[in-house]
Design an enzyme around this catalytic site. Sequence first.
Site, PDB file in Angstrom:
ATOM      1  N   THR A 131     -59.822  16.448 -21.904  1.00 22.55           N
ATOM      2  CA  THR A 131     -60.947  16.822 -22.761  1.00 22.55           C
ATOM      3  C   THR A 131     -61.658  15.548 -23.187  1.00 22.55           C
ATOM      4  OG1 THR A 131     -59.610  18.612 -23.562  1.00 22.55           O
ATOM      5  CG2 THR A 131     -61.582  18.113 -24.827  1.00 22.55           C
ATOM      6  N   GLU A 161     -59.480  21.953 -18.572  1.00 24.12           N
ATOM      7  CA  GLU A 161     -58.346  22.874 -18.470  1.00 24.12           C
ATOM      8  C   GLU A 161     -58.259  23.704 -19.747  1.00 24.12           C
ATOM      9  OE1 GLU A 161     -56.361  23.654 -15.849  1.00 24.12           O
ATOM     10  OE2 GLU A 161     -56.069  25.157 -17.388  1.00 24.12           O
ATOM     11  N   LYS A 220     -65.847  22.912 -23.174  1.00 24.34           N
ATOM     12  CA  LYS A 220     -64.433  22.745 -23.533  1.00 24.34           C
ATOM     13  C   LYS A 220     -64.295  22.493 -25.045  1.00 24.34           C
ATOM     14  CE  LYS A 220     -60.078  21.791 -23.428  1.00 24.34           C
ATOM     15  NZ  LYS A 220     -58.991  22.681 -23.156  1.00 24.34           N
ATOM     16  N   ALA A 268     -52.949  35.330 -38.938  1.00 29.05           N
ATOM     17  CA  ALA A 268     -52.909  34.383 -40.062  1.00 29.05           C
ATOM     18  C   ALA A 268     -51.613  33.582 -39.992  1.00 29.05           C
ATOM     19  CB  ALA A 268     -52.994  35.140 -41.379  1.00 29.05           C
ATOM     20  N   SER A 269     -51.677  32.329 -40.404  1.00 26.93           N
ATOM     21  CA  SER A 269     -50.512  31.450 -40.249  1.00 26.93           C
ATOM     22  C   SER A 269     -50.594  30.327 -41.276  1.00 26.93           C
ATOM     23  CB  SER A 269     -50.517  30.858 -38.840  1.00 26.93           C
ATOM     24  OG  SER A 269     -51.624  29.980 -38.694  1.00 26.93           O
ATOM     25  N   CYS A 276     -54.933  19.728 -29.456  1.00 30.75           N
ATOM     26  CA  CYS A 276     -56.347  19.905 -29.100  1.00 30.75           C
ATOM     27  C   CYS A 276     -57.281  20.255 -30.249  1.00 30.75           C
ATOM     28  CB  CYS A 276     -56.462  20.998 -28.049  1.00 30.75           C
ATOM     29  SG  CYS A 276     -55.855  20.463 -26.465  1.00 30.75           S
ATOM     30  N   PHE A 277     -56.942  21.281 -31.032  1.00 34.78           N
ATOM     31  CA  PHE A 277     -57.949  21.838 -31.941  1.00 34.78           C
ATOM     32  C   PHE A 277     -58.521  20.796 -32.905  1.00 34.78           C
ATOM     33  CE2 PHE A 277     -56.469  26.557 -31.646  1.00 34.78           C
ATOM     34  CZ  PHE A 277     -57.015  26.620 -30.377  1.00 34.78           C
ATOM     35  N   LYS A 279     -58.275  17.526 -32.845  1.00 35.11           N
ATOM     36  CA  LYS A 279     -58.872  16.386 -32.130  1.00 35.11           C
ATOM     37  C   LYS A 279     -60.267  16.737 -31.609  1.00 35.11           C
ATOM     38  CE  LYS A 279     -57.982  15.587 -27.834  1.00 35.11           C
ATOM     39  NZ  LYS A 279     -57.400  15.302 -26.517  1.00 35.11           N
ATOM     40  N   PHE A 338     -45.416  23.222 -32.862  1.00 36.16           N
ATOM     41  CA  PHE A 338     -46.684  23.709 -33.417  1.00 36.16           C
ATOM     42  C   PHE A 338     -46.925  25.178 -33.098  1.00 36.16           C
ATOM     43  CE2 PHE A 338     -50.007  24.182 -30.146  1.00 36.16           C
ATOM     44  CZ  PHE A 338     -49.420  23.591 -29.035  1.00 36.16           C
TER      45      PHE A 338
END
Length: 493
Positions: A131, A161, A220, A268-269, A276-277, A279, A338
């Site tokens: 990415t 990807e 991406k 929900a968490s 990734c998210f 960054k 994670f």
Amino acid sequence: MFQVKNICCIGAGYVGGPTCTVIAQMCPDVTVTVVDINEARIQAWNSDKLPIYEPGLQEVVESCRGKNLFFSTNIPEAIRKADIIFISVNTPTKTFGMGKGRAADLKYVEACARQIAEIADGYKIVVEKSTVPVRAAEIIRRIFKTSTKPSLSFQVLSNPEFLAEGTAIENLKNPDRILIGGDDNPGGQEAIATLSAIYEHWVPKSKIITTNTWSSELSKLAANAFLAQRISSINSISALCEITGADVGEVAHAIGTDQRIGRPFLQASIGFGGSCFQKDILNLIYICETLSLHEVAMYWQQVLEINDYQRRRFASRIVSCLFNTVADKKLAVLGFSFKKDTGDTRESSSIYVCKYLMDEGAHLAIYDPKVSREQIIRDLSHPTISGDNPERVSELVSIASEPYEACENTHALLICTEWDLFKDLDYERIYQKMLKPAFIFDGRRVLDGLHKKLLQIGFQVETIGKKVYPNTTVAPVYNPRQQDPTPVKKVRI
Ligand code: UDX
Ligand code: ADP
């Protein structure tokens, strides 16, 4: 069309390893060589104990390793032989200098481009898998253009990807789409067709989307930002549910049945983690800021703010329920990766929840089925987590080899990762060994179907996005804003 015989993938990590393994299995007529500068990693890929845990990966590797799939540290040879070169190296958030804490560090991508330019000869298709910020392909092109070798010709493509860890093999074998971006000229279109032909070995042509290079790169980042935004949206609603008596699971179901909204990614968490998210959103924010799109940057920044808020809110709810102090209390933490089905802990919300509780003086007994003791200690000893006192990790943290051991003599058990096995534990047995009142804090809602049983056993159950009365003696009414711990810096530098 140009016949591809050899593919080289630079970077044998979470993206390069599984992706090229599946390409090798699906294209037996192509030789795939995955290379890395990290010798230990390559050795592990060549052994029975692969460097990453991913369901189904071992079987795929074993089916083609030594036949048309090779793992090697001989990067020059692999580059020389290859018709297509994937760049799958890490692009971490910068920890220094301009764009610190936001911009993607492209030094590994640049190093690959320089090495390819130096070694390669003839025609090469170079593919960005990692990415990258939009327009990164330009850097690679400019480096190649400086090459003085008359025989070197190249095309640079973007082919991001979309696999998710834990389901990588399934995602790779049956992708929603394959995205290929390239130059809008005959050379670019020919290269796109060549790469597309590789995927057409197993992916229907209708699922292969071709775009210009910049659309592909930006798609991406946008895809990850949209996915993360859905999680922050439902997590923001979970805070409301806990106070009003609504149940976030019911709300997610009710809104998700609207086809325009859809069901996925509304769980929900305690907040999203993974490499990734965060960054990619930071990267998007940085790009917007440098282009003076401040309102757009602020919009995406809020997705990260809610994610932090959710982690802090969970930690402060624990403190509040445990009579406003966890100092010297032992708490069991179940799950450190994670998400389930991976041993990856990058940006795991568990790390942050543990940090906030350690800051309050809690003793933590941590169990995860796939994360090593060394990794947990390394993550918690990181300066952004432990500050300048990494020694406190050895004082406050113990690692359990099984979940029952972690729960012994604890005041509370916290579910931080949604591993399936946590649904099937003998909670009666766990309750007997815990101090009373015994609390369960379900940060992943894995015990949703068991609340009645858990209450009957005697537990006090606190779950994300729902009030679980009637046994709660401590009313979970608190003011999260006042009690929340101070947020950790966005990037773990
Ligand atoms: C993500 C993207 O899904 C993938 O397309 C991209 O290629 C890489 O980034 P990954 O980070 O591996 O994949 O896992 P993902 O399943 O997206 O989960 C990310 C985080 O969000 C995890 O911490 C997960 O537990 C959390 N999550 C996910 C939620 O909290 N709720 C949800 O509903 C979904
Ligand atoms: P991702 O999750 O994006 O796959 P990883 O960190 O798991 O990221 O993997 C990236 C891999 O790329 C690492 O194994 C790293 O050693 C490798 N790498 C980085 N730079 C180079 C390089 N110049 N040549 C070869 N391999 C590299």
